[in-house]
Design a protein around this motif. Sequence first.
Motif, PDB file in Angstrom:
ATOM      1  N   ARG A 175       8.708  14.920  -2.210  1.00  0.00           N
ATOM      2  CA  ARG A 175       8.661  13.668  -2.968  1.00  0.00           C
ATOM      3  C   ARG A 175       8.306  13.958  -4.426  1.00  0.00           C
ATOM      4  O   ARG A 175       8.881  13.404  -5.355  1.00  0.00           O
ATOM      5  N   HIS A 179      14.840   2.981   0.247  1.00  0.00           N
ATOM      6  CA  HIS A 179      13.719   3.857  -0.138  1.00  0.00           C
ATOM      7  C   HIS A 179      14.336   5.147  -0.715  1.00  0.00           C
ATOM      8  O   HIS A 179      14.273   6.215  -0.116  1.00  0.00           O
ATOM      9  N   ARG A 203       7.102  -0.953  -6.089  1.00  0.00           N
ATOM     10  CA  ARG A 203       7.190  -1.027  -4.611  1.00  0.00           C
ATOM     11  C   ARG A 203       6.976  -2.484  -4.216  1.00  0.00           C
ATOM     12  O   ARG A 203       5.921  -3.064  -4.491  1.00  0.00           O
ATOM     13  N   GLN A 233      12.432   8.648  -1.092  1.00  0.00           N
ATOM     14  CA  GLN A 233      12.144   9.303   0.185  1.00  0.00           C
ATOM     15  C   GLN A 233      13.362  10.098   0.650  1.00  0.00           C
ATOM     16  O   GLN A 233      13.254  11.245   1.092  1.00  0.00           O
ATOM     17  N   SER A 282       0.815  -1.230   0.000  1.00  0.00           N
ATOM     18  CA  SER A 282       0.000   0.000   0.000  1.00  0.00           C
ATOM     19  C   SER A 282       0.851   1.284   0.000  1.00  0.00           C
ATOM     20  O   SER A 282       2.038   1.247   0.327  1.00  0.00           O
ATOM     21  N   SER A 283       0.227   2.382  -0.350  1.00  0.00           N
ATOM     22  CA  SER A 283       0.934   3.674  -0.395  1.00  0.00           C
ATOM     23  C   SER A 283      -0.059   4.821  -0.429  1.00  0.00           C
ATOM     24  O   SER A 283      -1.121   4.715  -1.039  1.00  0.00           O
ATOM     25  N   THR A 284       0.307   5.924   0.199  1.00  0.00           N
ATOM     26  CA  THR A 284      -0.421   7.194   0.043  1.00  0.00           C
ATOM     27  C   THR A 284       0.432   8.161  -0.784  1.00  0.00           C
ATOM     28  O   THR A 284       0.079   8.562  -1.889  1.00  0.00           O
ATOM     29  N   ARG A 285       1.594   8.528  -0.219  1.00  0.00           N
ATOM     30  CA  ARG A 285       2.443   9.554  -0.814  1.00  0.00           C
ATOM     31  C   ARG A 285       3.113   9.098  -2.113  1.00  0.00           C
ATOM     32  O   ARG A 285       3.165   9.850  -3.093  1.00  0.00           O
ATOM     33  N   THR A 286       3.640   7.883  -2.100  1.00  0.00           N
ATOM     34  CA  THR A 286       4.419   7.430  -3.263  1.00  0.00           C
ATOM     35  C   THR A 286       3.530   7.356  -4.494  1.00  0.00           C
ATOM     36  O   THR A 286       3.879   7.876  -5.555  1.00  0.00           O
ATOM     37  N   PRO A 296       8.988  10.273   7.473  1.00  0.00           N
ATOM     38  CA  PRO A 296       8.498  10.078   6.104  1.00  0.00           C
ATOM     39  C   PRO A 296       6.987   9.879   6.019  1.00  0.00           C
ATOM     40  O   PRO A 296       6.416   9.996   4.935  1.00  0.00           O
ATOM     41  N   LEU A 297       6.363   9.537   7.142  1.00  0.00           N
ATOM     42  CA  LEU A 297       4.931   9.238   7.229  1.00  0.00           C
ATOM     43  C   LEU A 297       4.603   7.944   6.452  1.00  0.00           C
ATOM     44  O   LEU A 297       5.284   7.651   5.482  1.00  0.00           O
ATOM     45  N   PRO A 298       3.602   7.159   6.841  1.00  0.00           N
ATOM     46  CA  PRO A 298       2.675   7.446   7.928  1.00  0.00           C
ATOM     47  C   PRO A 298       3.318   7.215   9.304  1.00  0.00           C
ATOM     48  O   PRO A 298       4.188   6.368   9.446  1.00  0.00           O
TER      49      PRO A 298
END
Length: 326
Positions: A313, A139, A108, A142, A56-60, A285-287
């Motif tokens: 990013r 990573h 990823r 990042q 899973s990913s939000t930012r990437t 880097p979050l989350p």
Amino acid sequence: MQTYLRGRDLIGDLDFSREEVETVLDVAFDLKRKRALGEPHAYLRDKVLAMLFFFSSTRTRGSFEAGMAQLGGHAAFIESRTTQISHGDTEKEMGEIFGRYFDGIAIRHVDWGIGNRYLNLVAEASRVPILNMQCEIYHPFQILADLMTIIEKKGRDLRRKKMVVSWAYASSYLKPISVPQSLILQMPRFGLDVVLAHPPEFQLMPEIMEQAREQARKYKTGFEITDSMEDGFRDADIVYAKSWGPLLTTTDPDKGKQIQDKYESWITDEKKMALAKDDAIYMHPLPADRNIEITDAVIDGEQSVVFDEAENRLHVQKAVMALTMA
Ligand code: CP
């Protein structure tokens, strides 16, 4: 300026030389300026990036997809479970076939002992650049965004500045070790004195530690290790505190959680931040696990630069894509 990055993969942090990373940063700052001014910068018109996600990913996902659109191209979001990979498409099929459809393949895959090998095997079969959106070892995007953020906040001359890369407690899941590993590889090349802080069970890979020591020797920077979060934070200019799993000790999630739960006191709070320099910045880097890994007061406080990091990013990834996929 090293300009010829066309066709190159970015899988490990040291795949690009320090001079090549300088070029990426120069281009990233230019693209950030162009976006702020609303200047078109369609360097990748009609180009398409495959974004293959095994995790899973939000930012990437958001930043690669937005970045490709802003560069005049398109990004195809592909979740591995929706493909025929589980029915026999090997790394060779993915590299050969996607390499013929797409102009770049971003992947990823953070599974322990599997992800990095997967990326390298796809790269062997691919005629287009392979971009590492995070594996279990590295990573790199990042860390490029982190470096850009540090330069924005602290200037380009980072020599004699102290950066603590600290483990922090989290309860959500055993997070990959790729962020701290990539940080200790890349930051010495830009003059930072790095202190790595973690409890004994949270070691990083020995070969990465050796490479980090080698970089520190080469660039004449400090590289120290401590098992005290407080010692790490003391007099730091940059605090980078996040959780990672005890994966060199155990990859069993239940056993790992038991080990992790011994260190609930490793939270970044105002008391620990007060040990760092008055103008220290806090990075993540979050989350993040709020109020477990990091208090709201710190992550939402004046020293936190987490949203600038997340924004950057976009700019560094656009720079690498424009340089490698044009
Ligand atoms: N920092 C980072 O890689 O975020 P995502 O996992 O949301 O992509």
